[in-house]
Design a protein around this motif. Structure first.
Motif, short mmCIF file in Angstrom:
data_model
loop_
_atom_site.label_atom_id
_atom_site.label_comp_id
_atom_site.label_asym_id
_atom_site.label_seq_id
_atom_site.Cartn_x
_atom_site.Cartn_y
_atom_site.Cartn_z
N ARG A 146 44.19 45.11 2.14
CA ARG A 146 42.84 44.75 2.27
C ARG A 146 42.64 43.49 1.59
NH1 ARG A 146 39.63 50.02 -0.42
NH2 ARG A 146 41.06 49.08 -2.13
N ASP A 147 41.91 42.70 2.14
CA ASP A 147 41.36 41.52 1.32
C ASP A 147 39.97 41.54 1.43
OD1 ASP A 147 40.59 40.62 3.93
OD2 ASP A 147 41.88 38.85 3.94
N ALA A 148 39.14 40.34 1.04
CA ALA A 148 37.62 40.43 1.09
C ALA A 148 37.03 40.66 2.31
CB ALA A 148 37.22 38.93 0.57
N THR A 149 37.53 40.59 3.54
CA THR A 149 37.12 40.87 4.73
C THR A 149 37.78 41.53 5.80
OG1 THR A 149 37.83 38.71 5.60
CG2 THR A 149 35.70 38.49 4.53
N ARG A 150 38.91 41.89 5.39
CA ARG A 150 39.72 42.41 6.67
C ARG A 150 40.52 43.69 5.90
NH1 ARG A 150 43.69 37.45 7.88
NH2 ARG A 150 43.60 37.16 5.56
N THR A 151 40.86 44.69 6.81
CA THR A 151 41.82 45.77 6.51
C THR A 151 42.78 45.97 7.58
OG1 THR A 151 39.98 46.96 5.38
CG2 THR A 151 41.99 48.23 6.10
N VAL A 152 44.11 45.92 7.18
CA VAL A 152 45.07 46.16 8.07
C VAL A 152 45.84 47.50 7.81
CG1 VAL A 152 47.42 45.18 9.09
CG2 VAL A 152 45.42 43.77 8.24
N GLY A 178 48.11 35.61 3.99
CA GLY A 178 47.20 36.06 3.10
C GLY A 178 47.91 36.95 1.73
N THR A 179 46.70 36.96 0.81
CA THR A 179 47.04 37.69 -0.35
C THR A 179 46.44 39.25 -0.23
OG1 THR A 179 47.72 35.79 -1.78
CG2 THR A 179 47.13 37.91 -2.76
#
Length: 218
Positions: A146-152, A178-179
């Motif tokens: 997870r980051d601020a806008t995405r979930t993988v 990304g991180t």
């Protein structure tokens, strides 16, 4: 208010609170439930009504195991699973039961921790371990980024250990740039939670930096 019958065995009274049937044969609803003992004594003939009626809050025995207070997944029949946790009220120490289908108040996975190891050819191995009391056999566990806008969501393998222990693993050969923070998604019926994975120190969130998939040469 609901009543759960108790029975006497070996000189002690016992009662089992099943969230699937404790509401007069039906499931308990989400919320906080106080646990009391109600004692009713009748006269000699038992026809003149109760001669004594008392209620008292339940408190745990001295030296009660902390694992008994760990949040766990419980079934509630047609009402679906919920996260259940025993806790003591402050400041009196009365015993309560918290049922929360969202699991926000007392989340699962208090001991969830993991590692990210970079191997040969740039592959990264994610490993996480936790104790998951009451986890149904058909529950799904999956590591996610997870980051601020995405979930993988990652392809995940699960190992069942002794008791309620689980080990989950994912191997990333490549991934989005990304991180990312690593989390574990637990799904059991309608119950779904995303639990943050902590690093080995048990406090720092486990993060992963990916350089992204290289572009093929033209």
């Amino acid at each position: 208010m609901h009543h759960v019958p108790a029975h006497c065995s070996d000189g002690a009274w016992h009662a089992a609170v099943d969230p699937a049937t404790a509401a007069d044969g039906g499931p308990l609803t989400d919320g906080t439930w106080g646990l009391k003992i109600a004692v009713t004594a009748h006269g000699a003939a038992g026809t003149a009504g109760p001669a004594l009626r008392r209620e008292a809050w339940l408190v745990p025995e001295e030296g009660a195991d902390e694992e008994e207070f760990a949040p766990r997944i419980v079934g509630r029949g047609p009402a679906g699973p919920s996260v259940a946790a025993l806790f003591l009220s402050h400041p009196h120490g009365h015993l309560h039961l918290d049922l929360d289908r969202a699991g926000d108040r007392r989340p699962l996975g208090a001991d969830l921790h993991g590692t990210a190891t970079r191997g040969r050819f740039g592959r990264t191995a994610l490993t996480a371990r936790l104790t998951l009391p009451g986890c149904p056999a058909d529950a799904e566990l999956g590591l996610i980024l997870r980051d601020a806008t995405r979930t993988v969501a990652l392809r995940t393998t699960v190992e069942r250990g002794a008791g309620d222990h689980r080990t989950v693993r994912s191997l990333l050969r490549r991934g989005p740039r990304g991180t990312w923070q690593v989390a574990l998604r637990v799904t059991a019926g309608a119950l779904s939670q995303e639990l943050p994975v902590r690093a080995a120190d048990g406090r720092t969130p486990l993060t992963l930096t990916l350089p992204g998939t290289p572009r093929p040469p033209r």
